[in-house]
Design a protein around this motif. Sequence first.
Motif, mmCIF file in Angstrom:
data_model
loop_
_atom_site.group_PDB
_atom_site.id
_atom_site.type_symbol
_atom_site.label_atom_id
_atom_site.label_comp_id
_atom_site.label_asym_id
_atom_site.label_seq_id
_atom_site.Cartn_x
_atom_site.Cartn_y
_atom_site.Cartn_z
ATOM 1 N N UNK A 78 0.844 -1.183 0.000
ATOM 2 C CA UNK A 78 0.000 0.000 0.000
ATOM 3 C C UNK A 78 0.888 1.244 0.000
ATOM 4 N N UNK A 79 1.018 1.866 -1.155
ATOM 5 C CA UNK A 79 1.914 3.014 -1.297
ATOM 6 C C UNK A 79 1.320 4.298 -0.731
ATOM 7 N N UNK A 80 0.044 4.263 -0.383
ATOM 8 C CA UNK A 80 -0.567 5.437 0.237
ATOM 9 C C UNK A 80 -0.117 5.572 1.694
ATOM 10 N N UNK A 81 0.117 4.445 2.361
ATOM 11 C CA UNK A 81 0.502 4.509 3.776
ATOM 12 C C UNK A 81 1.982 4.228 4.015
ATOM 13 N N UNK A 82 2.672 3.664 3.013
ATOM 14 C CA UNK A 82 4.095 3.360 3.186
ATOM 15 C C UNK A 82 4.818 3.558 1.861
ATOM 16 N N UNK A 119 3.460 -13.545 8.809
ATOM 17 C CA UNK A 119 3.509 -12.090 8.844
ATOM 18 C C UNK A 119 4.695 -11.611 8.028
ATOM 19 N N UNK A 120 4.498 -10.529 7.299
ATOM 20 C CA UNK A 120 5.547 -9.836 6.584
ATOM 21 C C UNK A 120 5.824 -8.547 7.349
ATOM 22 N N UNK A 121 7.084 -8.311 7.685
ATOM 23 C CA UNK A 121 7.476 -7.098 8.396
ATOM 24 C C UNK A 121 8.591 -6.417 7.603
ATOM 25 N N UNK A 122 8.464 -5.107 7.408
ATOM 26 C CA UNK A 122 9.428 -4.348 6.597
ATOM 27 C C UNK A 122 9.840 -3.078 7.344
ATOM 28 N N UNK A 123 11.099 -2.738 7.169
ATOM 29 C CA UNK A 123 11.590 -1.414 7.588
ATOM 30 C C UNK A 123 12.684 -1.008 6.626
ATOM 31 N N UNK A 124 12.891 0.301 6.514
ATOM 32 C CA UNK A 124 13.963 0.820 5.653
ATOM 33 C C UNK A 124 15.203 1.035 6.456
#
Length: 154
Positions: free
Chosen positions: A45-49, A149-154
Amino acid sequence: MSKVTLFEDIFSVTQLNPEGKKFEKVDRLAAEGTSYNCSLLLDFNSEIYRIPPNSKISLLLASTLSLSGDPSSQSYDQSVLTSDTVPGDKGVSGSLADNYEYVMHGKVFSYEHKGGDQVEIDISYGGLLMRLRGDHMHLKNIEPDSNLYLLIKR
C-alpha cells in the motif's frame, strides 16, 4: 513453540512497478536479496508506506508477532498495541511489529519447485501479492498453506 523467524534478508529495490502502475494506492516492487540472492516481487500500500526506488529494505517473514513464539490468533487487534502495555498483560506486549514500519498478515497459496534447488513461493496479503524465489535451503522454513507475517523497515 513454533519457529518465529521463517526468513530474513535485506533487499535492494531494483524497480518500482516493473509492468506499469495498475492501481492508484498500490505499488509493486522488484528487489534482490543481498545475503541469499532471492528475488522478490511485492505489492504494498503506497498510500501509507513509501519505498523509494533504489533503496534497501529489511524484510522478515515470521510465524507470529509474539516475541515469545506463542502462536498468533487468526485475528489481530491493533487496539491492544498501546505504549503502556506491560509485559505479561493479555494484550500484545513486546511485539515484533514494534521494530518494523510496515506489517501485513498473509497466507502461502503456492509453493513450487522450479528445478535444481530453486523454489518459488506466492503469498497473498488480502489481495496484495508477494512472490519470493530462491534456494530451497534459505526458504525451507516457509511451509505451503501456512499463515505468516511480513514485516518491513527501511
